[in-house]
Motif scaffolding. Structure first.
Motif, PDB file in Angstrom:
ATOM      1  N   MET A  71       0.824  -1.207   0.000  1.00 56.86           N
ATOM      2  CA  MET A  71       0.000   0.000   0.000  1.00 56.86           C
ATOM      3  C   MET A  71       0.861   1.261   0.000  1.00 56.86           C
ATOM      4  SD  MET A  71      -3.138   0.921   2.559  1.00 56.86           S
ATOM      5  CE  MET A  71      -4.210   2.315   2.228  1.00 56.86           C
ATOM      6  N   VAL A  72       1.907   1.247   0.813  1.00 61.35           N
ATOM      7  CA  VAL A  72       2.806   2.407   0.866  1.00 61.35           C
ATOM      8  C   VAL A  72       3.576   2.548  -0.442  1.00 61.35           C
ATOM      9  CG1 VAL A  72       4.814   3.375   2.028  1.00 61.35           C
ATOM     10  CG2 VAL A  72       3.010   2.290   3.373  1.00 61.35           C
ATOM     11  N   ALA A  73       4.053   1.437  -0.983  1.00 63.06           N
ATOM     12  CA  ALA A  73       4.825   1.476  -2.230  1.00 63.06           C
ATOM     13  C   ALA A  73       3.988   1.972  -3.407  1.00 63.06           C
ATOM     14  CB  ALA A  73       5.390   0.088  -2.544  1.00 63.06           C
ATOM     15  N   LEU A  74       2.678   1.730  -3.341  1.00 60.40           N
ATOM     16  CA  LEU A  74       1.794   2.109  -4.449  1.00 60.40           C
ATOM     17  C   LEU A  74       1.235   3.528  -4.327  1.00 60.40           C
ATOM     18  CD1 LEU A  74      -0.302  -1.159  -4.948  1.00 60.40           C
ATOM     19  CD2 LEU A  74       1.348  -0.192  -6.545  1.00 60.40           C
ATOM     20  N   ILE A  75       1.655   4.276  -3.324  1.00 61.08           N
ATOM     21  CA  ILE A  75       1.108   5.628  -3.127  1.00 61.08           C
ATOM     22  C   ILE A  75       1.239   6.496  -4.381  1.00 61.08           C
ATOM     23  CG2 ILE A  75       1.533   7.817  -1.921  1.00 61.08           C
ATOM     24  CD1 ILE A  75       1.826   6.246   0.667  1.00 61.08           C
ATOM     25  N   PRO A  76       2.410   6.570  -5.041  1.00 63.84           N
ATOM     26  CA  PRO A  76       2.483   7.394  -6.266  1.00 63.84           C
ATOM     27  C   PRO A  76       1.529   6.900  -7.356  1.00 63.84           C
ATOM     28  CG  PRO A  76       4.684   6.859  -5.454  1.00 63.84           C
ATOM     29  CD  PRO A  76       3.733   6.009  -4.680  1.00 63.84           C
ATOM     30  N   PHE A  77       1.433   5.585  -7.516  1.00 63.44           N
ATOM     31  CA  PHE A  77       0.526   5.026  -8.525  1.00 63.44           C
ATOM     32  C   PHE A  77      -0.928   5.289  -8.146  1.00 63.44           C
ATOM     33  CE2 PHE A  77      -1.936   1.354 -10.189  1.00 63.44           C
ATOM     34  CZ  PHE A  77      -1.751   1.603 -11.547  1.00 63.44           C
ATOM     35  N   THR A  78      -1.250   5.124  -6.876  1.00 63.93           N
ATOM     36  CA  THR A  78      -2.608   5.393  -6.406  1.00 63.93           C
ATOM     37  C   THR A  78      -2.993   6.843  -6.643  1.00 63.93           C
ATOM     38  OG1 THR A  78      -2.404   3.685  -4.695  1.00 63.93           O
ATOM     39  CG2 THR A  78      -4.117   5.351  -4.386  1.00 63.93           C
ATOM     40  N   ARG A  79      -2.069   7.755  -6.330  1.00 62.98           N
ATOM     41  CA  ARG A  79      -2.334   9.185  -6.543  1.00 62.98           C
ATOM     42  C   ARG A  79      -2.536   9.479  -8.033  1.00 62.98           C
ATOM     43  NH1 ARG A  79       1.940  11.054  -4.172  1.00 62.98           N
ATOM     44  NH2 ARG A  79       1.025  11.225  -2.087  1.00 62.98           N
ATOM     45  N   LEU A  80      -1.808   8.763  -8.886  1.00 62.19           N
ATOM     46  CA  LEU A  80      -1.955   8.955 -10.329  1.00 62.19           C
ATOM     47  C   LEU A  80      -3.322   8.475 -10.814  1.00 62.19           C
ATOM     48  CD1 LEU A  80      -0.618   9.626 -13.094  1.00 62.19           C
ATOM     49  CD2 LEU A  80       0.153   7.249 -13.173  1.00 62.19           C
ATOM     50  N   ILE A  81      -3.807   7.368 -10.237  1.00 58.54           N
ATOM     51  CA  ILE A  81      -5.068   6.782 -10.687  1.00 58.54           C
ATOM     52  C   ILE A  81      -6.280   7.539 -10.162  1.00 58.54           C
ATOM     53  CG2 ILE A  81      -6.522   4.719 -10.589  1.00 58.54           C
ATOM     54  CD1 ILE A  81      -4.152   4.425 -12.449  1.00 58.54           C
ATOM     55  N   VAL A  82      -6.316   7.807  -8.855  1.00 59.09           N
ATOM     56  CA  VAL A  82      -7.516   8.401  -8.247  1.00 59.09           C
ATOM     57  C   VAL A  82      -7.323   9.835  -7.796  1.00 59.09           C
ATOM     58  CG1 VAL A  82      -8.396   6.155  -7.533  1.00 59.09           C
ATOM     59  CG2 VAL A  82      -6.962   7.463  -5.960  1.00 59.09           C
ATOM     60  N   GLY A  83      -6.099  10.360  -7.912  1.00 56.00           N
ATOM     61  CA  GLY A  83      -5.853  11.754  -7.572  1.00 56.00           C
ATOM     62  C   GLY A  83      -5.548  12.029  -6.121  1.00 56.00           C
ATOM     63  N   THR A  84      -5.534  10.981  -5.288  1.00 60.33           N
ATOM     64  CA  THR A  84      -5.231  11.161  -3.877  1.00 60.33           C
ATOM     65  C   THR A  84      -4.685   9.852  -3.317  1.00 60.33           C
ATOM     66  OG1 THR A  84      -6.148  11.727  -1.702  1.00 60.33           O
ATOM     67  CG2 THR A  84      -7.569  10.526  -3.199  1.00 60.33           C
ATOM     68  N   SER A  85      -3.989   9.954  -2.190  1.00 65.09           N
ATOM     69  CA  SER A  85      -3.473   8.749  -1.538  1.00 65.09           C
ATOM     70  C   SER A  85      -4.206   8.472  -0.234  1.00 65.09           C
ATOM     71  CB  SER A  85      -1.974   8.899  -1.258  1.00 65.09           C
ATOM     72  OG  SER A  85      -1.712  10.033  -0.445  1.00 65.09           O
ATOM     73  N   TYR A  86      -5.281   9.217   0.032  1.00 70.99           N
ATOM     74  CA  TYR A  86      -6.074   9.030   1.241  1.00 70.99           C
ATOM     75  C   TYR A  86      -7.530   8.810   0.869  1.00 70.99           C
ATOM     76  CZ  TYR A  86      -1.986  10.895   3.661  1.00 70.99           C
ATOM     77  OH  TYR A  86      -0.715  11.087   4.133  1.00 70.99           O
ATOM     78  N   GLY A  87      -8.246   8.142   1.744  1.00 71.31           N
ATOM     79  CA  GLY A  87      -9.668   7.960   1.541  1.00 71.31           C
ATOM     80  C   GLY A  87     -10.024   6.596   0.972  1.00 71.31           C
ATOM     81  N   VAL A  88     -11.334   6.397   0.809  1.00 71.71           N
ATOM     82  CA  VAL A  88     -11.866   5.101   0.390  1.00 71.71           C
ATOM     83  C   VAL A  88     -11.357   4.686  -0.985  1.00 71.71           C
ATOM     84  CG1 VAL A  88     -13.976   3.879  -0.215  1.00 71.71           C
ATOM     85  CG2 VAL A  88     -13.922   5.335   1.815  1.00 71.71           C
TER      86      VAL A  88
END
Length: 217
Positions: A71-88
């Motif tokens: 989950m931590v390693a994917l933070i940049p990818f997550t932010r790229l996909i959904v625009g944020t690294s926090y929340g549901v």
């Protein structure tokens, strides 16, 4: 009391949303992935050993990474996909990536347990390979796939609680912020009970559906 009840209801809704969205993607991606792993393996109807080994290695690598680290390693990818690294919705990305290879391996086992004689009989009757997949492999493996998906859902609930503790929301967030940080034992116990009830309902429903689909019982 009313405010805390509202938080609990919101936590339940957030957890269900996390699990619902990610489990749908896991199911839609995991089964085709399992089919590719089975049919491209040695003796498979689409035998392609290089593809099988490469895909199997990727699946094994993803399965070996602990969820919290992933989950931590994917933070940049997550932010790229959904625009944020926090929340549901931010939690949906790592939940999906973590659970898909897990479910694919379980579904692969169920598909491999299908009697190969049925496949050979279908081939002898001139069935095309795609028909063998739709009319032999998937129908015969349905009980095992449903049981495996049930296990995957339970695992995802556990992971969602962990994700909630680091900003994803849901029941895990409530347990961490109010139960742990504020030493509120009542909230902690309530969250635990809710998670146990949720897991029990999913396990009961999955087991029942697997028994209904099992033609051998």
């Amino acid at each position: 009391m009313s405010a805390m009840l509202d938080r609990l209801l919101q936590g339940i809704l957030d957890t269900l949303l996390m699990i619902g969205a990610s489990s749908l993607i896991v199911f839609l991606v995991g089964i085709p992935l399992a089919l590719v792993l089975v049919t491209t393996g040695p003796g498979g109807i689409f035998e392609a050993r290089t593809l099988n080994r490469t895909l199997g290695s990727v699946v094994n690598v993803l399965r070996s990474i602990p969820f919290l680290i992933l989950m931590v390693a994917l933070i940049p990818f997550t932010r790229l996909i959904v625009g944020t690294s926090y929340g549901v919705w931010a939690a949906v990305v790592p939940l999906t990536i973590a659970a898909t290879p897990f479910f694919a391996r379980i579904a692969e086992v169920s598909l491999r347990e299908v009697d190969f004689g049925l496949v050979e009989a279908a081939q002898a009757m001139g069935c095309q390979r795609r028909h063998i997949i739709w009319n032999v492999l998937l129908p015969e493996a349905r009980p095992g796939i449903v049981a495996g998906f049930t296990i995957t859902l339970v695992t995802m609930i556990n992971s969602s609680a962990m994700a909630g503790a680091i900003g994803a929301g849901g029941l895990g967030d409530l347990a961490y912020r109010y139960g742990y940080q504020r030493f509120d034992t009542q909230i902690m116990l309530t969250v635990i009970i809710l998670l146990v009830v949720l897991v029990t309902l999913i396990q009961f429903g999955g087991d029942r559906l697997a028994r209904v689909l099992n033609k051998r019982t």
